[in-house]
Enzyme design. Structure first.
Site, PDB file in Angstrom:
ATOM      1  N   ARG A 127       0.812  -1.224   0.000  1.00 40.73           N
ATOM      2  CA  ARG A 127       0.000   0.000   0.000  1.00 40.73           C
ATOM      3  C   ARG A 127       0.844   1.272   0.000  1.00 40.73           C
ATOM      4  O   ARG A 127       0.475   2.278   0.607  1.00 40.73           O
ATOM      5  CB  ARG A 127      -0.978  -0.010   1.187  1.00 40.73           C
ATOM      6  CG  ARG A 127      -1.923  -1.212   1.198  1.00 40.73           C
ATOM      7  CD  ARG A 127      -2.788  -1.241  -0.060  1.00 40.73           C
ATOM      8  NE  ARG A 127      -3.656  -2.424  -0.069  1.00 40.73           N
ATOM      9  CZ  ARG A 127      -3.413  -3.526  -0.762  1.00 40.73           C
ATOM     10  NH1 ARG A 127      -2.319  -3.609  -1.528  1.00 40.73           N
ATOM     11  NH2 ARG A 127      -4.245  -4.538  -0.732  1.00 40.73           N
ATOM     12  N   SER A 184     -12.063  -1.925   2.268  1.00 45.56           N
ATOM     13  CA  SER A 184     -11.450  -2.424   3.498  1.00 45.56           C
ATOM     14  C   SER A 184     -10.979  -1.243   4.338  1.00 45.56           C
ATOM     15  O   SER A 184     -10.196  -0.419   3.875  1.00 45.56           O
ATOM     16  CB  SER A 184     -10.271  -3.340   3.170  1.00 45.56           C
ATOM     17  OG  SER A 184     -10.696  -4.484   2.468  1.00 45.56           O
ATOM     18  N   GLU A 189      -6.541   1.637   6.262  1.00 44.33           N
ATOM     19  CA  GLU A 189      -6.223   1.624   4.837  1.00 44.33           C
ATOM     20  C   GLU A 189      -6.964   2.755   4.134  1.00 44.33           C
ATOM     21  O   GLU A 189      -6.458   3.349   3.186  1.00 44.33           O
ATOM     22  CB  GLU A 189      -6.594   0.285   4.215  1.00 44.33           C
ATOM     23  CG  GLU A 189      -6.254   0.178   2.734  1.00 44.33           C
ATOM     24  CD  GLU A 189      -6.334  -1.242   2.217  1.00 44.33           C
ATOM     25  OE1 GLU A 189      -6.913  -1.433   1.135  1.00 44.33           O
ATOM     26  OE2 GLU A 189      -5.813  -2.153   2.874  1.00 44.33           O
TER      27      GLU A 189
END
Length: 304
Positions: A177, A227, A297
């Site tokens: 990420r 998410s 996230e």
């Protein structure tokens, strides 16, 4: 009075009235359907306009935030000061042999369809990621054992000092990420995706399978930002949250999804403060019970 009215007036000289909005509610531009107003929201329809806008805001030192289609974003109730640039109208996709050149605002789903039409395999993992190419490169988006770093050949960006450069795959510093785009605050213009020849039937079968799995497991019937938490090392965020007894737990209009505990959803006209309070409660509960830190996230921006 809007502090950035002058910027709205300056940019109105190069943008149509549909491409520039004043005091625009960000709830209209995020999948969460939450968020206060942006002082100025610009929605350019070409790379050239995007470059011009970036040059303008950097030279004027105006706070600026880029979004694609707002799928991984929570905007706080106080909104965003300065200029928000939305890139989803810059969405050209071109196939050439076994490569795809896509502009920053192209949806991953649309790129996946182009790959299928061209009998190219390797991009199936992204068929259900509800984001744009620019955001996906920025955070090295991934799903179902695939990620952007596996398929990128090069990315063209604007640097902090307003140079337009091309970064080869080896220079992108992509991790879980993250990427050099994120750490160096570059702006993605377009990218070259390298795929492999495949059979249309096999590619379609995999896309259909991943689409079915996503629809079956994720709470797509409610607004969310996907998410909510990154996967902690050695664990799954959703399982930790469920094991902590938080499935269905609700604060205000925000709820831990009863379908998938890794998702915080906008169950009933939630405000950003509801989501933030719920995220904080989840984090503290999981830490108390399992001594595991959950990091978000979803990207959280704006003012309280």
């Amino acid at each position: 009075m809007n502090k950035y009215l002058y910027a709205y007036e300056d940019l109105a000289s190069i943008l149509t009235k549909e491409e520039i909005l004043l005091d625009e509610p960000m709830r209209n531009h995020t999948w969460f359907e939450i968020g206060g107003t942006a002082d100025v929201l610009v929605i350019p329809n070409s790379v050239d306009k995007l470059v011009h806008i970036i040059e303008y805001v950097r030279k004027k030192d105006i706070p600026t935030f880029l979004i694609g289609n707002g799928s991984n974003l929570l905007v706080k109730d106080g909104g965003i000061r300065g200029i928000v640039i939305k890139t989803d109208k810059i969405n050209g996709i071109m196939v050439k042999e076994d490569t795809i050149v896509a502009e920053c605002g192209a949806l991953l789903e649309d790129i996946s369809k182009k790959a299928l039409d061209a009998s190219l395999t390797g991009f199936e993992f992204a068929c259900g990621i509800p984001g744009t190419l620019g955001g996906a490169v920025f955070m090295n988006a991934g799903a179902y054992d695939g990620e952007m770093s596996f398929v990128l050949e090069s990315v063209r960006v604007i640097t902090k000092d307003l140079r337009v450069i091309t970064l080869k795959k080896e220079s992108l510093e992509m991790g879980y990420r993250t990427s050099i785009i994120k750490t160096e605050n570059y702006v993605v213009l377009d990218a070259v995706i390298k795929l492999s020849p495949g059979r249309v039937e096999d590619i379609k079968e995999k896309i259909d399978d991943l689409t079915h799995r996503r629809e079956e497991r994720q709470p797509l019937e409610f607004p969310s930002a996907g998410s909510t938490f990154k996967r902690p090392t050695g664990h799954y965020a959703g399982k930790l949250i469920q094991d902590a007894g938080l499935k269905g737990y609700q604060i205000g209009g925000a709820q831990v999804s009863e379908k998938h505990s890794g998702f915080v959803i906008n169950k009933d006209h939630a405000e950003a403060k509801d989501v933030l309070n719920l995220i904080s409660y989840i984090q503290s509960t999981v830490m108390d019970k399992f001594n595991v830190e959950l990091c978000t996230e979803v990207l959280i921006v704006g003012e309280d």
